[in-house]
Write an enzyme that holds these catalytic residues in place. Structure first.
Site, mmCIF file in Angstrom:
data_model
loop_
_atom_site.group_PDB
_atom_site.id
_atom_site.type_symbol
_atom_site.label_atom_id
_atom_site.label_comp_id
_atom_site.label_asym_id
_atom_site.label_seq_id
_atom_site.Cartn_x
_atom_site.Cartn_y
_atom_site.Cartn_z
ATOM 1 N N ASP A 16 0.843 -1.199 0.000
ATOM 2 C CA ASP A 16 0.000 0.000 0.000
ATOM 3 C C ASP A 16 0.873 1.243 0.000
ATOM 4 O O ASP A 16 1.850 1.326 0.759
ATOM 5 C CB ASP A 16 -0.911 -0.011 1.244
ATOM 6 C CG ASP A 16 -1.650 1.301 1.421
ATOM 7 O OD1 ASP A 16 -2.472 1.640 0.555
ATOM 8 O OD2 ASP A 16 -1.403 1.998 2.430
ATOM 9 N N ASP A 121 -3.878 2.702 -5.062
ATOM 10 C CA ASP A 121 -2.727 2.765 -4.158
ATOM 11 C C ASP A 121 -2.409 1.435 -3.474
ATOM 12 O O ASP A 121 -1.567 1.386 -2.587
ATOM 13 C CB ASP A 121 -2.937 3.850 -3.104
ATOM 14 C CG ASP A 121 -4.170 3.595 -2.243
ATOM 15 O OD1 ASP A 121 -4.975 2.719 -2.601
ATOM 16 O OD2 ASP A 121 -4.334 4.277 -1.220
ATOM 17 N N GLU A 122 -3.067 0.346 -3.862
ATOM 18 C CA GLU A 122 -2.803 -0.968 -3.274
ATOM 19 C C GLU A 122 -2.670 -2.023 -4.364
ATOM 20 O O GLU A 122 -3.429 -2.025 -5.323
ATOM 21 C CB GLU A 122 -3.931 -1.399 -2.329
ATOM 22 C CG GLU A 122 -3.971 -0.662 -1.013
ATOM 23 C CD GLU A 122 -4.988 -1.269 -0.069
ATOM 24 O OE1 GLU A 122 -5.130 -2.505 -0.042
ATOM 25 O OE2 GLU A 122 -5.661 -0.506 0.642
#
Length: 439
Positions: A16, A121-122
């Site tokens: 992340d 974002d992950e």
């Protein structure tokens, strides 16, 4: 104890980007993402500062002022209380570019089919086949990837390592963010000491507030109790989700990242977070109509027609002052397959009027599914064929104009503006431009 011998024993990294949007903005401004007090706030042009939506906050802003995502501008501390707090507007193209650059770094360590981009974002990476090429210990390989991203893009990352995607995700969410290295590794043998000690059900990936409340009504208040509940009780209460909850409590996840899911039925949708609370039926229906026509234009562009229409409505916080049974609703209806603006929007409006509890609205979502090719020759035998053809031609003409000049360039006065005041017209025309227009 559960026998894990027949479960998959892989090496999954869940990575992340820490405070991604805020970190991208700090780096753009040549500031340290971990030391800078910064928030990313989206605000509709012409709207007040207080109505702005906080999309992200840097770690230092969260720590010092308790700022959380989806707070409003009105909730931020004053300039006197937070003189060093920076407030910046979002740059979505920058975030998308950085996200793609991060994935390119991942591809140095694993094959593309072993990488699953979970969100902007992950990402999950199956390192089973490749980790040994980059170090003698998975933990050190994770640190190497973290350093690569930091040195290349300036972004800090959190990494969970697990024998399956679930364990990797929980390791990241529950433990890694609290470790100095921002890395945590969970194995099946750790389930009693890691998963069963989670007291807050909502802290677990996949368990929302409603599910947690339902579990509590069954006398299940933590993950230990969930793991020691009769699975038949869970299945009776939740259906197949109950079985998934039980498996989750024992750390079981048999999904393989390289086995990509291919949906059987595609759909087209759009949702909007409104810039303020909408109280009046007419103005809410104007927004529903505009979103409905946007999605209809998309299915026509692909030569499709929809056989199912879905509408979701999220109530505003102000709705808590009303005597209501729910905070939102999602309904759907099967229809005769069509791509007509009038038919699709009429169904949406009908669904809204049948389910709305006359409380303020803040979120609206539209989805068209059960798609099939639009032959353009199937006409409704109960209608004038000439009028049907005219309506279809008009829809396609309007689509072309909007594609060339922008969606808000063409407004049907008879449908969108009827009954709206001058203020409403100025707020609504062009207010929904595809995607989240208010961010």
């Amino acid at each position: 104890m559960y026998d894990y011998r027949f479960e998959p024993h892989r090496l999954i990294f869940m990575i992340d980007m820490k405070s991604f949007y805020a970190s991208c903005e700090c780096i753009r401004l040549r500031l340290n993402p971990m030391l800078t007090e910064l928030v990313v706030m989206s605000r509709q042009p012409g709207s007040s500062f207080s109505s702005g939506l906080i999309m992200a906050a840097s770690p230092m802003a969260k720590k010092r002022y308790g700022i959380k995502n989806v707070m409003r501008g009105r909730d931020l501390p004053s300039l006197k209380d937070a003189p060093s707090l920076r407030i910046v507007s979002p740059h979505m193209n920058l975030y998308i570019k950085r996200s793609m650059e991060v994935v390119q770094i991942f591809e140095k360590y694993a094959a593309p089919e072993d990488i699953h981009v979970y969100s902007i974002d992950e990402s999950m990476i199956d390192m089973t086949k490749s980790w040994h090429l980059f170090g003698d210990d998975p933990y050190l390989v994770a640190r190497k990837i973290q350093k690569d991203i930091k040195d290349t893009l300036g972004l800090y990352t959190t990494c969970g390592i697990g024998e399956n995607p679930l364990l990797a995700k929980l390791a990241m969410d529950i433990e890694a963010k609290h470790n100095h290295s921002l890395v945590a590794q969970w194995h099946y043998i750790d389930v009693p000491d890691k998963i069963w000690r989670i007291r807050n059900l909502e802290d677990v990936w996949g368990i929302g507030k409603r599910t947690a409340d339902h579990l509590r009504r069954l006398g299940i208040n933590n993950m230990y109790q969930l793991a020691h509940t009769d699975p038949s009780i869970l299945k009776k209460a939740f259906g197949v989700i109950g079985e998934q909850l039980f498996a989750m409590s024992w750390g079981v996840d048999r999904s393989i990242i390289s086995h990509k899911y291919v949906p059987k039925s595609k759909s087209y949708s759009n949702s909007q977070v409104l810039p303020r609370d909408y109280y009046h039926q007419k103005e809410i229906e104007i927004v529903i109509r505009e979103i409905g026509e946007q999605v209809a234009a998309r299915i026509r562009a692909h030569g499709l027609r929809a056989g199912k229409v879905s509408l979701s409505i999220g109530y505003a916080y102000a709705a808590l002052d009303y005597d209501i049974s729910r905070g939102s609703f999602a309904v759907q209806r099967k229809i005769t397959p069509t791509s007509s603006n009038d038919d699709l929007v009429a169904t949406l409006i009908s669904l809204f009027r049948q389910n709305w509890e006359r409380v303020p609205v803040r979120n609206i979502g539209v989805d068209y599914s059960s798609l099939s090719p639009d032959t353009s020759q199937q006409l409704n035998i109960f209608r004038d064929p000439t009028q049907e053809i005219k309506k279809r031609n008009l829809d396609h003409t309007v689509d072309q104009l909007r594609k060339k000049y922008g969606f808000s360039s063409v407004i049907k006065a008879s449908s969108l503006m009827k009954g709206a005041t001058a203020v409403q017209r100025s707020q609504l025309v062009g207010g929904h431009n595809g995607g989240n227009a208010y961010e």
